[in-house]
Scaffold this active site. Structure first.
Site, PDB file in Angstrom:
ATOM      1  N   HIS A   1      -4.382  15.253  -8.520  1.00  0.00           N
ATOM      2  CA  HIS A   1      -4.615  13.872  -8.942  1.00  0.00           C
ATOM      3  C   HIS A   1      -3.681  13.445 -10.072  1.00  0.00           C
ATOM      4  O   HIS A   1      -3.370  12.259 -10.187  1.00  0.00           O
ATOM      5  CB  HIS A   1      -6.087  13.671  -9.317  1.00  0.00           C
ATOM      6  CG  HIS A   1      -6.981  13.704  -8.125  1.00  0.00           C
ATOM      7  ND1 HIS A   1      -7.157  12.628  -7.293  1.00  0.00           N
ATOM      8  CD2 HIS A   1      -7.728  14.710  -7.598  1.00  0.00           C
ATOM      9  CE1 HIS A   1      -7.978  12.950  -6.314  1.00  0.00           C
ATOM     10  NE2 HIS A   1      -8.344  14.222  -6.474  1.00  0.00           N
TER      11      HIS A   1
ATOM     12  N   ASP B   1      -1.660  10.010  -9.950  1.00  0.00           N
ATOM     13  CA  ASP B   1      -1.584   9.032 -11.045  1.00  0.00           C
ATOM     14  C   ASP B   1      -0.130   8.764 -11.428  1.00  0.00           C
ATOM     15  O   ASP B   1       0.271   7.614 -11.635  1.00  0.00           O
ATOM     16  CB  ASP B   1      -2.347   9.535 -12.271  1.00  0.00           C
ATOM     17  CG  ASP B   1      -3.850   9.558 -12.062  1.00  0.00           C
ATOM     18  OD1 ASP B   1      -4.342   9.007 -11.047  1.00  0.00           O
ATOM     19  OD2 ASP B   1      -4.541  10.136 -12.929  1.00  0.00           O
TER      20      ASP B   1
ATOM     21  N   ASN C   1      -2.168  13.300  -3.477  1.00  0.00           N
ATOM     22  CA  ASN C   1      -3.296  13.843  -4.251  1.00  0.00           C
ATOM     23  C   ASN C   1      -3.701  15.227  -3.755  1.00  0.00           C
ATOM     24  O   ASN C   1      -3.937  16.135  -4.550  1.00  0.00           O
ATOM     25  CB  ASN C   1      -4.499  12.906  -4.179  1.00  0.00           C
ATOM     26  CG  ASN C   1      -4.424  11.768  -5.156  1.00  0.00           C
ATOM     27  OD1 ASN C   1      -3.794  11.872  -6.194  1.00  0.00           O
ATOM     28  ND2 ASN C   1      -5.059  10.668  -4.814  1.00  0.00           N
TER      29      ASN C   1
ATOM     30  N   ASP D   1       0.859  -1.167   0.000  1.00  0.00           N
ATOM     31  CA  ASP D   1       0.000   0.000   0.000  1.00  0.00           C
ATOM     32  C   ASP D   1       0.903   1.227   0.000  1.00  0.00           C
ATOM     33  O   ASP D   1       1.840   1.309   0.792  1.00  0.00           O
ATOM     34  CB  ASP D   1      -0.887  -0.011   1.254  1.00  0.00           C
ATOM     35  CG  ASP D   1      -1.953   1.059   1.210  1.00  0.00           C
ATOM     36  OD1 ASP D   1      -2.924   0.879   0.464  1.00  0.00           O
ATOM     37  OD2 ASP D   1      -1.802   2.067   1.918  1.00  0.00           O
TER      38      ASP D   1
ATOM     39  N   GLU E   1      -4.565   2.593  -4.237  1.00  0.00           N
ATOM     40  CA  GLU E   1      -3.109   2.619  -4.152  1.00  0.00           C
ATOM     41  C   GLU E   1      -2.561   1.320  -3.575  1.00  0.00           C
ATOM     42  O   GLU E   1      -1.464   1.279  -3.026  1.00  0.00           O
ATOM     43  CB  GLU E   1      -2.641   3.822  -3.323  1.00  0.00           C
ATOM     44  CG  GLU E   1      -2.986   3.769  -1.861  1.00  0.00           C
ATOM     45  CD  GLU E   1      -4.373   4.293  -1.513  1.00  0.00           C
ATOM     46  OE1 GLU E   1      -4.632   4.424  -0.313  1.00  0.00           O
ATOM     47  OE2 GLU E   1      -5.201   4.551  -2.398  1.00  0.00           O
TER      48      GLU E   1
END
Length: 180
Positions: free
Chosen positions: A73, A77, A68, A60, A103
């Site tokens: 965002h 990404d 973010n 994770d 994630e």
């Protein structure tokens, strides 16, 4: 004959594209959850047949929401793609990487027992920390927490392996993140 040849070529290309859409996570380029699950099930069947161990790794990305929130965002990404790139550079061709959601990612380390997996994943953990994401003139530091489960010692089914790896992942999160 030329028409049939062209038609078959295009049909085969369209079929490959559909298969990729069904198996690959569009953002990261690694296996999607369903395809990863099928790879894990195949690994269990192969392990049952051959007796060779493998390790399921669940990771994770640490503090992903902050990436973010702080950089947007697009940066989030890019962070996911960056981590997948770090993993792909370090893992073997026989290992599987999949995006489980958000994630969270999974890795199947084929023909591997826990001691070798610990070394490999710790190297991967360090690689992620040492290789900052460069995004729009920003250097973004990333880390991830990993949980490992060895088949069959830690579980003999998909569910028990996930539970074992998840439990260890959350112990690492509670111990301060960036853990194995």
């Amino acid at each position: 004959l030329v028409f049939v040849h062209l038609y078959e070529g295009r049909r085969a290309a369209a079929q490959r594209a559909l298969r990729n859409m069904a198996e690959i996570d569009a953002l990261t380029g690694v296996a999607n959850r369903g395809h990863f699950q099928a790879c894990l099930e195949r690994s269990i069947k192969e392990g049952t047949r051959t007796g060779s161990a493998f390790v399921l790794v669940v990771l994770d990305v640490d503090l992903f929401k902050e990436v973010n929130d702080r950089w947007g965002h697009d940066a989030g990404d890019a962070a996911l793609r960056h981590i997948c790139s770090c993993m792909a550079e370090r893992l073997r061709a026989t290992d599987y990487i999949g995006r489980l959601g958000g994630e969270e990612f999974g890795i199947v380390l084929s023909n591997t027992a826990t001691p070798a997996a610990v070394q490999l994943i710790d190297d991967l953990r360090n690689r992620i920390v040492d290789n900052h994401l460069q995004h729009e003139r920003h250097s973004i530091s990333l880390s991830a927490t990993f949980g490992l489960a060895e088949w069959p010692a830690d579980g003999d089914s998909v569910e028990t392996l996930y539970r074992s790896a998840d439990r260890r992942l959350y112990r690492g999160k509670a111990a301060g993140r960036n853990q194995l």
